[in-house]
Design an enzyme around this catalytic site. Structure first.
Site: not given
Ligand code: ADP
Length: 483
Positions: A179, A255, A289, A386
């Protein structure tokens, strides 16, 4: 977006070798540099993830049974197609997330390098034969693919974070359901299209886009068919995924966020330190990051360094990454901009001074002016969190001991940098920094050869390198009797 090959622009998800729309349900994707709509993307959810997992499981055994060379040849074909389409893939990256084209081209080559590398590493997965404990026994270790892998990736490297996960997985004989970030679906789908053209069998690589990340993540982490979850993103979401993976005891690789220190000792070459600080801090508008988040400068050279850095930062051209000469694009979205503004306001409110920048850019949208802050102190938000933006905060320090303690005073431990020429100090500090990656006298260390990953709350596991494939393999001990 001026693509040579318009067929790279896909909006449907790629599942079991087929392109699936979501029954007309879509979400709009905009270019952050212009606000213009790029595409309507099929908005899938947990049900499509479940379908993709089943397709992956159905395809994985046959894939694992092939020779490593056979898998490597197909991966090599994928690598070649990516490099042949480097310019188009770069255009897509820049359009959907804003980084300058030169950086986007570099990302495509970096992303492709993992496919090439792991195609080769896959051919060198070796088991072991051990000395037996009894004369009529033989003991062996087999390395076997873990099976179906669930992957979730972020928007800041919409190409490379995908290949860095898929390449070791498929080289090992696994199948992947991935995803991508909702901000960057097009880069992921273009990679899927090229995998399809390269002849990767249906079901080995599946890409499912959707807005309901929590539901899709829940399926990936709780479905018993998935044997491993690999995630790049925030520590906050990493924690959720790790918890969710607990019930089915999945192997996890994470990561996560960083809070990178970058230390400049007074024996450093200042020109090198300025050049490399710019590279570390301002790449991707500060949205990686491993971007330096806290810059510590020793007392004796603090003022000279601040002046030299300010001069360079004030010249940085801000704009649409697709335009010539632009080195700083927009931030990914309003939330990203809010955080940068909050951090800068907090620092200025507590006595920091902006020697250049310090506010939003005149271009509007999510553009932020490249900024240098002096007079930083450890009670400011930037010290703990960050920023993910083009802001270089300069902290002053006196001794090596003091700065190592400050650098390590964080829950994170991804990358740390320092600049020094005294060899004894180089060893001491490299050993003392509690980080998975330590970069000395250089601001750029990422490649397919070195192991990338963090300690503490920055993650688990390593990506790239000869170690990166281990996370996708299980070890099986075989004991033969009656020899
Ligand atoms: P960023 O700050 O880089 O957007 P996130 O951790 O929010 O960091 O997002 C990284 C990935 O995790 C994206 O693909 C986002 O859609 C997904 N994501 C965000 N929230 C969730 C969740 N609760 N469960 C699974 N995936 C998630």
């Amino acid at each position: 977006m001026k693509l040579k090959d318009k067929a790279l622009l896909k909006t449907a998800s790629y599942v079991g070798g087929e392109w699936l729309d979501a029954g007309g349900k879509t979400f709009a994707l905009n270019n952050p540099a212009t606000g213009d709509k790029l595409a309507d993307i099929a908005d899938h959810g947990a049900a499509t993830i479940r379908l993709a997992i089943d397709k992956a499981a159905a395809a994985q055994k046959e894939w694992a049974a092939r020779t490593a060379k056979d898998r490597a040849m197909l991966m090599r074909g994928w690598f070649n197609l990516i490099m042949e389409n480097q310019e188009d893939l770069a255009q897509i990256i820049t359009a959907e997330m804003g980084k300058p084209l030169a950086e986007a081209r570099g990302e495509v080559a970096y992303g492709a390098s993992f496919i090439d590398w792991f195609a080769e590493e896959g051919r060198r997965i070796s088991g072991d034969i051990l000395q037996p404990h009894m004369t009529d026994k033989r003991l062996m270790v087999l390395k076997q693919p873990i099976g179906v892998v669930g992957a979730i990736t972020p928007w800041n490297f919409p190409n490379a974070m995908i290949t860095r996960k898929i390449a070791p997985a498929i080289a090992a004989g696994c199948a992947v359901v991935l995803k991508p970030a909702e901000q960057t679906p097009l880069s992921a789908l273009a990679l899927a299209e090229l995998a399809d053209r390269a002849g990767l069998p249906a079901g080995i690589v599946n890409i499912v886009n959707g807005m309901d990340a929590p539901a899709m993540g829940l399926e990936l982490t709780t479905n018993p068919i998935v044997r491993k979850v690999t995630f790049t993103g925030s520590t906050e979401v990493g924690r959720i995924l790790m918890k969710q993976s607990a019930d089915t005891i999945k192997k996890v690789s994470l990561e996560l966020g960083g809070n990178a220190p970058l230390i400049i000792f007074d024996d450093a070459d200042i020109d090198v330190a300025v050049r490399e600080t710019l590279a570390s801090k301002f790449r991707n508008a500060g949205q990686t990051c491993v971007c330096a988040n806290r810059i510590f400068v020793q007392d004796g050279i603090y003022d000279d360094f601040a002046a030299a850095l300010t001069a360079k930062v004030s010249e940085m051209k801000v704009g649409n990454g697709a335009d010539d000469g632009v080195v700083t694009g927009p931030l990914i979205d309003g939330q990203g901009l809010d955080k940068v503004e909050r951090h800068v306001a907090d620092a200025l409110g507590k006595g920091a001074v902006a020697t250049t920048g310090g506010s939003k850019h005149d271009l509007g949208l999510t553009f932020f002016t490249p900024t240098v802050l002096t007079g930083m102190t450890t009670d400011m938000q930037i010290f703990k969190e960050e920023t993910f933006g083009p802001v270089a905060p300069l902290f002053r320090f006196k001794t090596e001991e003091e700065v190592v303690a400050m650098a390590n005073d964080t829950i994170f431990g991804l990358a740390g940098y320092f600049f020094a020429r005294d060899m004894a100090r180089v060893w001491r500090v490299a050993e003392a920094l509690e980080y998975g990656i330590v970069s000395v006298n250089t601001g750029i260390f990422s490649n397919e050869i070195g192991p990338f990953g963090g300690v503490k709350q920055s993650g688990i596991g390593r990506e790239g390198s000869k170690y990166g494939i281990d996370d996708f393999l299980e070890m099986k001990y075989v004991c033969l009797g009656e020899i």
